[in-house]
Scaffold this active site. Structure first.
Site, PDB file in Angstrom:
ATOM      1  N   CYS A  47     -22.726 -10.459   2.331  1.00 13.56           N
ATOM      2  CA  CYS A  47     -23.237 -11.834   2.392  1.00 13.56           C
ATOM      3  C   CYS A  47     -22.275 -12.847   1.785  1.00 13.56           C
ATOM      4  O   CYS A  47     -22.504 -14.051   1.875  1.00 13.56           O
ATOM      5  CB  CYS A  47     -24.586 -11.910   1.709  1.00 13.56           C
ATOM      6  SG  CYS A  47     -25.774 -10.793   2.454  1.00 13.56           S
ATOM      7  N   HIS A  51     -26.041 -19.127   0.304  1.00  9.85           N
ATOM      8  CA  HIS A  51     -26.457 -18.002   1.141  1.00  9.85           C
ATOM      9  C   HIS A  51     -27.981 -17.947   1.126  1.00  9.85           C
ATOM     10  O   HIS A  51     -28.613 -18.006   0.069  1.00  9.85           O
ATOM     11  CB  HIS A  51     -25.843 -16.713   0.592  1.00  9.85           C
ATOM     12  CG  HIS A  51     -26.429 -15.492   1.194  1.00  9.85           C
ATOM     13  ND1 HIS A  51     -26.607 -15.355   2.560  1.00  9.85           N
ATOM     14  CD2 HIS A  51     -26.903 -14.344   0.629  1.00  9.85           C
ATOM     15  CE1 HIS A  51     -27.161 -14.180   2.796  1.00  9.85           C
ATOM     16  NE2 HIS A  51     -27.353 -13.552   1.646  1.00  9.85           N
ATOM     17  N   ASN A  79     -32.630 -13.906   6.058  1.00  8.55           N
ATOM     18  CA  ASN A  79     -31.282 -13.658   5.513  1.00  8.55           C
ATOM     19  C   ASN A  79     -30.402 -13.105   6.628  1.00  8.55           C
ATOM     20  O   ASN A  79     -30.559 -11.958   7.037  1.00  8.55           O
ATOM     21  CB  ASN A  79     -31.399 -12.661   4.345  1.00  8.55           C
ATOM     22  CG  ASN A  79     -30.053 -12.269   3.756  1.00  8.55           C
ATOM     23  OD1 ASN A  79     -28.998 -12.587   4.308  1.00  8.55           O
ATOM     24  ND2 ASN A  79     -30.080 -11.572   2.643  1.00  8.55           N
TER      25      ASN A  79
END
Ligand code: ACO
Length: 336
Positions: A116, A258, A288
């Site tokens: 990520c 993020h 996500n």
């Protein structure tokens, strides 16, 4: 001889998500969960999921093509293509396929794996090639399809992830460096808290030689550890990147973190004293999306007119590795 590019400008963005949408209500038919639990703990309402037969490369190509069009850059003039992903269609790398489909015939293309944090790491990596004058134009794509790798019977992870791609164009800028500051970090001590591991079984080849043959296993995550890590490290890394940019948090027009959990986003913004109206979040719609989440959120905010040329943007990614990093830049080519 090429002129030395003194700085970097981020001049275009794009994004693509698969058509199929999976809502919290639908997920509660798959595992024991509820819309209420997911929304309260994460802020997520739905996510987009790659259909069987769809490829990550095609999403990534769409995102990159949009970014190039916005920047007014022809694919064939691109020097560098970085694909930040942990879930390529091909473990040898998917950047080459995207280069082909995009028509970026001159570009060197490679994958970069930093989970990520991949998008921030990718932007920082590409920027180095521009700052040295080696290349003039780069595209950085963040794309992931973690739906392929979650254990769909594990409610603690399968509700969290969605699929997508986002991209930005970086161009050498001789007038001004608009990548104002960055800081990227790794710490392997907590590596085991978030994994998508290879596991092989021993297969004897010869009397005294065996090979490990197997495949990748679904994602395992210690959610609480990652939460604690993110809440502690992300404000710190954004502050360090701001320090390098010679700025303080009140100069930040937009915070794009993020999109892992709305509670993490809120906690980090609060620690940095950045008010909610300057924080970009699309977690409710997309969940996500790993390396895609920052450019996906950036693209939404640019195309809706929220982000204007010259705005100061603070981004930060964090995830497996563990890895984390922040980059501060001004959007487009207008004066800040
Ligand atoms: N539905 C209902 N209940 C659930 C679910 C679910 N989907 N998932 C877990 N639970 C239960 C647990 O079993 C637990 O029950 P128990 O108390 O009876 O044991 C309870 O809910 C609380 O579980 P926690 O894990 O403590 O819940 P928490 O409030 O920590 O939220 C979450 C979990 C959302 C995962 C949170 O820890 C988090 O967001 N962590 C960070 C994750 C993250 O940022 N990951 C980044 C990945 S980035 C990358 O590199 C891929």
């Amino acid at each position: 001889m090429k002129e030395v590019g003194v700085g970097v400008a981020i001049t275009g963005c794009g994004a693509a998500v698969p058509n199929a949408v999976l809502s919290n209500a639908q997920l509660s038919a798959v595992v024991e969960t509820s819309d209420e639990w997911i929304q309260t703990r994460t802020g997520m309402r739905e996510r987009h999921i790659l259909a069987p037969g769809e490829t990550l490369s095609s999403l990534a190509t769409q995102a990159a093509a949009q970014a190039l069009a916005m920047a007014g850059v022809a694919p064939e003039s691109l020097d560098l293509l970085v694909l930040a992903t942990s879930t390529p269609d091909d473990l040898f790398g998917s950047a080459g396929k995207i280069q082909l489909d995009l028509g970026a015939t001159r570009a060197v293309a490679f994958d970069l794996t930093a989970a990520c944090s991949g998008f921030v790491f990718g932007v920082v990596t590409a920027a180095q090639f521009l700052r040295t004058g080696q290349y003039q134009t780069a595209v950085v794509i963040g794309a992931d399809a973690l739906s392929r790798w979650v254990d769909w019977s594990d409610r603690a992870t399968c509700v969290l992830f969605g699929d997508g791609a986002g991209a930005v164009v970086l161009q050498a800028d001789e007038q001004q460096d608009r990548l104002l500051g960055f800081e990227i970090c790794s710490d392997g001590k907590l590596n085991h808290t978030l994994t998508l591991p290879f596991e092989g079984e021993s297969r004897p080849l010869l009397a005294d030689l065996a090979v490990g043959v197997g495949g990748y296993q679904p994602i395992t995550m210690n959610g609480r550890e990652i939460y604690r890590f993110a809440a502690a490290k992300v404000p710190d890394v954004v502050s360090k990147a701001l320090f390098r940019a010679n700025l303080t948090a009140d100069a930040v027009d937009w915070l794009i973190l993020h999109q892992a959990n709305q509670r993490i986003i809120d906690a980090v913004a609060q620690r940095l004293n950045i008010p909610p109206e300057r924080v970009i979040s699309n977690i409710a719609q997309y969940g996500n999306t790993s390396a895609a989440s920052i450019p996906l959120a950036l693209d939404g905010a640019v195309r809706s007119g929220k982000i204007q040329p010259g705005d100061v943007i603070a981004t930060a990614g964090f995830g497996a590795g563990l890895s984390w990093g922040a980059a501060i830049f001004t959007w487009g080519r207008a004066q800040p």
